[in-house]
Design a protein around this motif. Structure first.
Motif, PDB file in Angstrom:
ATOM      1  N   ARG A   1      -8.467   7.800 -11.376  1.00 39.93           N
ATOM      2  CA  ARG A   1      -7.627   6.736 -11.975  1.00 39.93           C
ATOM      3  C   ARG A   1      -8.491   5.775 -12.781  1.00 39.93           C
ATOM      4  NH1 ARG A   1      -4.742   2.012 -10.726  1.00 39.93           N
ATOM      5  NH2 ARG A   1      -2.601   2.090 -11.485  1.00 39.93           N
TER       6      ARG A   1
ATOM      7  N   LEU B   1       0.860  -1.191   0.000  1.00 42.96           N
ATOM      8  CA  LEU B   1       0.000   0.000   0.000  1.00 42.96           C
ATOM      9  C   LEU B   1       0.894   1.239   0.000  1.00 42.96           C
ATOM     10  CD1 LEU B   1      -2.970   0.995   0.223  1.00 42.96           C
ATOM     11  CD2 LEU B   1      -2.615   1.170   2.671  1.00 42.96           C
ATOM     12  N   PHE B   2       1.799   1.330   0.998  1.00 45.92           N
ATOM     13  CA  PHE B   2       2.740   2.463   0.977  1.00 45.92           C
ATOM     14  C   PHE B   2       4.038   2.102   1.694  1.00 45.92           C
ATOM     15  CE2 PHE B   2       2.476   3.520   5.364  1.00 45.92           C
ATOM     16  CZ  PHE B   2       1.156   3.695   5.772  1.00 45.92           C
ATOM     17  N   ILE B   3       5.039   2.950   1.500  1.00 48.11           N
ATOM     18  CA  ILE B   3       6.345   2.811   2.158  1.00 48.11           C
ATOM     19  C   ILE B   3       6.691   4.147   2.802  1.00 48.11           C
ATOM     20  CG2 ILE B   3       8.820   2.462   1.784  1.00 48.11           C
ATOM     21  CD1 ILE B   3       8.152   0.617  -0.519  1.00 48.11           C
TER      22      ILE B   3
ATOM     23  N   PHE C   1       5.488   7.047   0.327  1.00 50.73           N
ATOM     24  CA  PHE C   1       5.512   6.554  -1.057  1.00 50.73           C
ATOM     25  C   PHE C   1       4.264   5.700  -1.229  1.00 50.73           C
ATOM     26  CE2 PHE C   1       8.351   5.030  -4.632  1.00 50.73           C
ATOM     27  CZ  PHE C   1       7.383   4.231  -5.225  1.00 50.73           C
ATOM     28  N   VAL C   2       3.283   6.210  -1.955  1.00 53.59           N
ATOM     29  CA  VAL C   2       2.019   5.490  -2.114  1.00 53.59           C
ATOM     30  C   VAL C   2       2.025   4.748  -3.450  1.00 53.59           C
ATOM     31  CG1 VAL C   2      -0.506   5.698  -2.265  1.00 53.59           C
ATOM     32  CG2 VAL C   2       0.803   7.249  -0.768  1.00 53.59           C
ATOM     33  N   ARG C   3       1.676   3.451  -3.411  1.00 54.40           N
ATOM     34  CA  ARG C   3       1.707   2.652  -4.651  1.00 54.40           C
ATOM     35  C   ARG C   3       0.486   2.970  -5.513  1.00 54.40           C
ATOM     36  NH1 ARG C   3       0.947  -2.602  -6.665  1.00 54.40           N
ATOM     37  NH2 ARG C   3       2.706  -3.290  -7.929  1.00 54.40           N
ATOM     38  N   GLY C   4       0.711   3.216  -6.781  1.00 52.13           N
ATOM     39  CA  GLY C   4      -0.308   3.719  -7.701  1.00 52.13           C
ATOM     40  C   GLY C   4      -1.569   2.893  -7.788  1.00 52.13           C
ATOM     41  N   ASN C   5      -1.456   1.562  -7.739  1.00 46.52           N
ATOM     42  CA  ASN C   5      -2.674   0.790  -8.063  1.00 46.52           C
ATOM     43  C   ASN C   5      -3.703   0.815  -6.935  1.00 46.52           C
ATOM     44  OD1 ASN C   5      -1.718  -1.039  -6.260  1.00 46.52           O
ATOM     45  ND2 ASN C   5      -1.956  -2.808  -7.601  1.00 46.52           N
ATOM     46  N   ASN C   6      -3.349   1.529  -5.812  1.00 47.69           N
ATOM     47  CA  ASN C   6      -4.342   1.693  -4.745  1.00 47.69           C
ATOM     48  C   ASN C   6      -5.115   3.001  -4.873  1.00 47.69           C
ATOM     49  OD1 ASN C   6      -3.301  -0.657  -3.147  1.00 47.69           O
ATOM     50  ND2 ASN C   6      -1.454   0.632  -3.131  1.00 47.69           N
ATOM     51  N   VAL C   7      -4.679   3.858  -5.818  1.00 46.24           N
ATOM     52  CA  VAL C   7      -5.227   5.220  -5.884  1.00 46.24           C
ATOM     53  C   VAL C   7      -6.609   5.247  -6.537  1.00 46.24           C
ATOM     54  CG1 VAL C   7      -4.894   7.517  -6.918  1.00 46.24           C
ATOM     55  CG2 VAL C   7      -2.940   6.306  -5.917  1.00 46.24           C
TER      56      VAL C   7
ATOM     57  N   MET D   1       1.112   6.137 -11.456  1.00 46.51           N
ATOM     58  CA  MET D   1       0.541   6.932 -10.349  1.00 46.51           C
ATOM     59  C   MET D   1       1.120   6.500  -8.999  1.00 46.51           C
ATOM     60  SD  MET D   1      -3.361   7.747 -11.514  1.00 46.51           S
ATOM     61  CE  MET D   1      -3.751   8.861 -10.152  1.00 46.51           C
ATOM     62  N   ASN D   2       2.359   5.910  -9.028  1.00 53.14           N
ATOM     63  CA  ASN D   2       3.114   5.840  -7.773  1.00 53.14           C
ATOM     64  C   ASN D   2       3.413   7.288  -7.408  1.00 53.14           C
ATOM     65  OD1 ASN D   2       3.340   2.952  -7.689  1.00 53.14           O
ATOM     66  ND2 ASN D   2       4.951   3.065  -9.251  1.00 53.14           N
TER      67      ASN D   2
END
Lengths: 79, 79, 79, 79, 79, 79, 79
Positions: free
Chosen positions: D67, B72-74, C65-71, C42-43
């Motif tokens: 998105r 989800l995030f870092i 750092f938010v991973r794009g595929n959760n947005v 969209m990271n």
């Protein structure tokens, strides 16, 4: 997408070949066994493997081919 | 799809190598440890890692390979 | 798939660099902070970020750092 | 996969630029606003946008970047 | 992955252009209307379309752009 | 990813063209009909097709285009 | 993404051709039968196959084409 990252975590699995590792799947199931093969998609083959559900052993497999997209994480078997 | 973005958030992980970071997965589980490796798919290897579920420590791993598509995030470990 | 669209919504994020933005994830969680980096997937990296669950602040992060595929969506911070 | 289809539904969005459109997401949430940008992945930017949950207005946004992989359908705003 | 299959089911949609078709989505919702456009990802545009939930008409749209990855099946409108 | 596998299960569908087959979807729904077309993504067109939910016939279709990513398995119609 | 991994777990399936194997799907359903074909996406064809739900046999198939993205793991049939 070119896999052009100078760093390659999957390469660290290379050093684990023939080691005992534990794979946890997204549903919590764990597979412990000797790492025989893996690929870029984290498809993994373990030999002499055991299956654990809620820490209880629920199966033994001479060889198991686990499909990568189910994998949550991989750890070396500390025992 | 060419990764032709002049900006590259993943490169910022480069500066975090050997730092302590926290990874939260989609199911809320968190892993804290030293960032050893990562790749374009956010596959990440942490060393000296701890697992937290609902803020409670539930596991310690010498090394853990977390599969990117669960992330989800870092965040950098503020402590 | 070639990203050959003359229009490029992601480019509009370029103008938002260093602005305060709000990211809502698919599970409803929101992150507000300064847009530092983003990429085609969209990271996104935010700095001085806050986490909101049900409009209540539940966390503060120096950098996230938010991973794009959760947005789900991104909006400029109107405040 | 080459996007080599002579027909290109996304091109029809081109004619809707600056029109008012409605986007419904998979979870039923709707966003109504002026179509500013879109791309092959149906990432869409609306300006002067409103959010509707169960037909009730629940938010207003100067600009919103939605998105693509959350989108169920897009319709022109009949009003 | 090259779309090099000599057989191409999507081409059969070509013959259905301007015909009335019914699209069922994964959540069971159905859209009936005239097939105006489609592409390799089964993104589809219908005109003079109606929405049906549990066989009850719940909406009418001058034009609707349905995103392909929600589609379960497409059938010609037998009426 | 190049589909460079010498073995090609999809080719076996080639021999089933115009045969009666049964498609089971992930949600358990089954479609029985004559295999008219298919492609690499297991998008399939059946003609003279019937829909079965819990083994009960719930629909008849002159032609049905089933989107591949919903497919669980395909079997020849033993009857 | 080039499948350029020197190690190729899928190749180990090559040695299992015509052997009896067991496929477990993500929903727990198992299919036991002779491995006739497979490909890079773990699409698999079994012949003389049986279906098991909660260890109980619930179906027999002359031939079954199982779509790869439903697969959890594959094991050789120990019996």
């Amino acid at each position: 997408m070119a896999y052009n990252n100078s760093r390659n975590p999957l390469r660290s699995l290379q050093k684990r070949l023939n080691d005992s590792i534990i794979i946890r799947l997204k549903d919590g199931t764990e597979y412990k066994g000797k790492l025989k093969e893996y690929d870029n998609f984290m498809n993994v083959i373990l030999t002499d493997a055991s299956e654990f559900i809620n820490k209880e052993e629920t199966g033994k497999f001479e060889e198991i081919f686990v499909r990568g997209n189910n994998v949550l994480f991989i750890i070396p078997d500390a025992e």
